[in-house]
Enzyme design. Structure first.
Site, PDB file in Angstrom:
ATOM      1  N   HIS A   1      -2.679   7.455  -1.457  1.00 49.81           N
ATOM      2  CA  HIS A   1      -2.221   6.753  -2.651  1.00 49.81           C
ATOM      3  C   HIS A   1      -3.186   5.646  -3.075  1.00 49.81           C
ATOM      4  O   HIS A   1      -3.746   4.934  -2.251  1.00 49.81           O
ATOM      5  CB  HIS A   1      -0.832   6.155  -2.416  1.00 49.81           C
ATOM      6  N   HIS A   2      -3.376   5.548  -4.385  1.00 45.57           N
ATOM      7  CA  HIS A   2      -4.153   4.477  -5.015  1.00 45.57           C
ATOM      8  C   HIS A   2      -5.590   4.409  -4.504  1.00 45.57           C
ATOM      9  O   HIS A   2      -6.190   3.348  -4.420  1.00 45.57           O
ATOM     10  CB  HIS A   2      -3.441   3.125  -4.833  1.00 45.57           C
TER      11      HIS A   2
END
EC number: 2.3.1.191
Length: 359
Positions: free
Chosen positions: A248-249
């Site tokens: 994620h991210h």
């Protein structure tokens, strides 16, 4: 390019816009690597590691750079001479002699499930049992393979190639000319949990997007997670191998390359023109600057701020690793020397004791 069974060397040169050295009427009907090529094949030499084959190859013609053609011109062989990068010209030859295999399902197959609010561009191919969610947008001339899913509100640009069994979840944005190989999953939730007082783990919702820019390629069974709040971003021109995990991210810069089974933990930023070797592990919440090369199985535990080649676990500059490996290789000899010194010391000790007891 037009396609036929046999080309003369001159015809190939005209199509590739390169020079010929040798017999321009030599017939060529296939491609092969330099070590296996026969008289009807065209081959190439890009890596000088394989230069030993140039003298013995039976290839009808060899694609070389100008510098290589000057170096090997005395061999009296047929050459196609390019300014640089023979492998690029060879790839064009592959496309001539081995055309891509079509699926046989032109247009939109009747078993495909397309939400009435989805936008389908011109000349789009959607194969059997693919699913296009509500308000999804498929750009012109894109291809959606059999059994693939494009989730709600996701966007695909023009000329994308989505192979069979790909999952593109909701609110994913994909640019132009993106290629996704079978089994890839784009936009899955990140691995984020909160642990309560009783030791139980509760999953946190991830509301960010995944943004894939133009000319990105994503390998088979690779997974790219969405961010919890912010977006995961793969910038233009980056190439990702099979079985890569991007958490994620994560943000990956332009024209980088990630080799198979690498893993990048959450909220890490990777620069431009970075090469990540196979099975490399990169921890979360760090940054890696531009023009960094990580050797296979590198373990990156902190940010890298200087361009260069890194390896080992924890990651350190290649020169340092090379010195350490050299020392490790010298350990057997060092052990032997220590053994000899121990024997000498024992001998000296015995003689000293004998001298002390002698009247």
């Amino acid at each position: 390019m037009p396609q036929k069974l046999v080309y003369t060397l001159q015809e190939l040169a005209d199509l590739l816009k390169v020079e010929v050295q040798g017999n321009t009427e030599t017939p060529i009907s296939g491609v092969e690597e330099i070590s296996e090529a026969q008289a009807h094949h065209i081959t190439f030499l890009d890596n000088e590691k394989y230069s030993r084959f140039i003298k013995i190859t039976e290839a009808g013609a060899i694609i070389l750079s100008k510098a290589q053609a000057q170096k090997y011109g005395h061999l009296n062989k047929n050459f196609l001479v390019v300014s640089e990068f023979p492998s690029i010209a060879f790839q064009k030859c592959i496309e001539l002699f081995i055309p891509p295999v079509e699926s046989g399902f032109p247009g939109i197959h009747p078993t495909a499930v397309i939400h009435p609010t989805a936008h389908i561009g011109k000349d789009v191919c959607i194969e059997p049992y693919a699913v296009i969610g509500q308000h999804a947008h498929i750009g012109d001339s894109s291809y959606i393979g059999a059994g693939s899913i494009v989730g709600a509100y996701s966007i695909l640009g023009e000329n994308c190639l989505i192979h069979p069994k790909v999952v593109i979840r909701e609110r994913v944005e994909i640019g132009k000319r993106v290629i996704v190989q079978p089994g890839a999953v784009i936009g899955s939730c990140g691995f984020g949990y909160i642990t309560n007082a009783f030791g139980r783990h509760k999953h946190l919702k991830h509301l960010g997007k995944v943004i894939i820019e133009d000319d990105v390629e994503i390998g088979a069974n690779t997974t790219i997670d969405r961010g919890r709040f912010k977006n995961s971003v793969i910038c233009e021109g980056t190439k990702i191998d099979n079985q890569v995990q991007i958490a994620h991210h994560v943000e990956i810069g332009k024209h980088s390359m990630i080799v198979a089974q690498a893993g990048i933990a959450g909220s890490t930023k990777i620069g431009n023109h970075v090469i990540i070797g196979g099975q490399t592990g990169i921890t979360g919440h760090i940054s890696i600057t531009d023009h960094v090369i990580m050797m296979a199985q590198t373990g990156v535990t902190k940010s890298i701020s200087s361009p260069g080649i890194y390896g080992g676990a924890p990651a350190r500059p290649y020169q340092e690793i090379h010195r350490q490996v050299a020392k490790i290789r010298g350990l057997p000899k060092l052990e032997e020397r220590l053994g000899m010194l121990e024997e000498k010391i024992k001998g000296l000790s015995v003689r000293s004791e004998e001298a002390q007891v002698t009247p």
